[in-house]
Design a protein around this motif. Structure first.
Motif, mmCIF file in Angstrom:
data_model
loop_
_atom_site.group_PDB
_atom_site.id
_atom_site.type_symbol
_atom_site.label_atom_id
_atom_site.label_comp_id
_atom_site.label_asym_id
_atom_site.label_seq_id
_atom_site.Cartn_x
_atom_site.Cartn_y
_atom_site.Cartn_z
ATOM 1 N N GLU A 9 0.834 -1.193 0.000
ATOM 2 C CA GLU A 9 0.000 0.000 0.000
ATOM 3 C C GLU A 9 0.867 1.241 0.000
ATOM 4 O O GLU A 9 2.034 1.209 0.399
ATOM 5 N N ALA A 12 -3.285 3.607 2.089
ATOM 6 C CA ALA A 12 -4.167 3.059 3.116
ATOM 7 C C ALA A 12 -3.643 3.340 4.520
ATOM 8 O O ALA A 12 -4.417 3.406 5.473
ATOM 9 N N ASP A 46 -4.741 -0.812 -1.500
ATOM 10 C CA ASP A 46 -5.224 0.557 -1.696
ATOM 11 C C ASP A 46 -6.458 0.634 -2.576
ATOM 12 O O ASP A 46 -6.586 -0.076 -3.574
ATOM 13 N N HIS A 65 -7.636 -3.225 -4.098
ATOM 14 C CA HIS A 65 -8.308 -3.410 -2.809
ATOM 15 C C HIS A 65 -9.632 -4.151 -2.962
ATOM 16 O O HIS A 65 -10.403 -3.926 -3.909
#
Length: 372
Positions: A9, A12, A46, A65
């Protein structure tokens, strides 16, 4: 496309690794302008952010995600397989050891070399317990990138990896964003710091991140206050360990000296550094970008001993390195920084030394050298 980047990520969560990776990707875009290459970034955890300043004509992003971690992993596997088959990247840069087995599984049959980026926290907390597949993926990488000598040494010793396989891609600091300046009056008002000698730490306050050393700095405050009666300690960061730290301050009788500022947006950090008279984080870091941010702001720094902070502190030449759980050593180092007599307290010199070795402008060239 020449390069495929794969990370857990960027958006996030916030933290030093995420900040470092953003710097690397920005440096890649700058280098790409000279080399006419393009890269794609795949992000496992993400969602698309409202604004992604890293997007450019040289760098695109794919967000994978899903609320189900299994579906996320399947998405990543199919994405990697498809893009490696159809686009044939020159190299795959794997941004975390946990992703390396999947990257190896897809890249090896296709003859695509892959690199693995490593940082610091996973060296002490995870790497001793890596799975055989993760260790094999590290050993099978064309190259391994890491951020400091200490991280390299721990990696190689733990898993029998030759040092010649490892390259340095150190953290850097944006000297145009972090600059010296007067203490901002609005922050002195907000935190009630007028007339105070201010120590500061920027760190996640997570229970698993006790190694950051906020607790031992709080324990050192009575000794510091005996020599510097106006001392206050500004702690920037959020996390579930804050109640324990507040209780520790109460037990030490220094609750009135500890200010928990909570989360501070990146844009406001430069002003917060300017509030400080010294930066203290007796930690066990893989590197420690925050030490550079403090130094280019012109304030002295204290770190732990025997970790990756030896690189930004240049083996103690530009800062204090102390045993990271030694309360008295931390207190004495903080007193020396606040008194300001040591040459390592000279703000202009600190800034120049940090920029000379770790200025942000150097990262693009270093990355370009590694990729070519």
């Amino acid at each position: 496309m020449r390069h495929l980047f794969v990370f857990l990520e960027l958006f996030a969560r916030e933290g030093g690794i995420q900040s470092y990776v953003k710097d690397v990707l920005q440096a890649y875009s700058q280098g790409a302008k000279q080399d006419d290459h393009r890269g794609t970034v795949a992000l496992l955890h993400d969602r698309p952010p409202s604004v992604n300043p890293l997007v450019s004509d040289r760098l695109s992003f794919t967000y994978l995600h899903h609320r189900s971690s299994l579906i996320q992993r399947l998405r990543l596997a199919f994405y990697l397989l498809r893009i490696c088959l159809l686009s044939r990247p020159e190299r795959v840069i794997c941004g975390h050891v946990k992703l390396a087995p999947l990257v190896q599984l897809i890249c090896n049959p296709l003859g695509i070399p892959y690199l693995v980026m490593t940082y610091g926290k996973e060296v002490w907390g995870v790497w001793e317990h890596l799975s055989p597949w993760e260790i094999n993926a590290l050993r099978g990488a064309a190259r391994i990138w890491t951020i400091s000598r200490h991280s390299r040494d721990r990696l190689c010793a733990s898993h029998d990896i030759p040092q010649a396989q490892v390259d340095f891609l150190p953290c850097v600091v944006d000297e145009t964003q972090f600059t010296p300046g007067p203490k901002p009056p609005h922050l002195l008002d907000r935190y009630n710091l007028h007339g105070a000698a201010v120590l500061m730490t920027v760190a996640r306050l997570w229970p698993e991140d006790i190694y950051k050393g906020v607790d031992v700095t709080i324990q050192a405050l009575p000794e510091i206050a005996a020599a510097m009666p106006t001392v206050k300690y500004l702690v920037i960061g959020r996390g579930g360990d804050q109640p324990r730290l507040a209780q520790l301050a109460a037990e030490a009788g220094v609750s009135d000296r500890v200010v928990f500022a909570g989360f501070v947006p990146t844009a406001e950090l430069p002003d917060h550094y300017r509030v400080a008279d010294a930066y203290v984080m007796p930690s066990q870091e893989g590197f420690g970008i925050v030490y550079l941010e403090a130094m280019v702001t012109g304030i002295p720094v204290l770190s732990g001993l025997g970790d990756g902070s030896a690189d930004p502190l240049q083996d103690g030449r530009v800062g204090w390195q102390v045993e990271h759980r030694n309360v008295s050593a931390i207190a004495q180092g903080c007193i020396a920084m606040l008194q300001g007599d040591d040459p390592r307290c000279r703000g202009e010199w600190l800034r120049a030394e940090a920029i000379a070795k770790f200025g942000k402008s150097q990262l693009a060239q270093r990355l370009q050298d590694l990729l070519t």
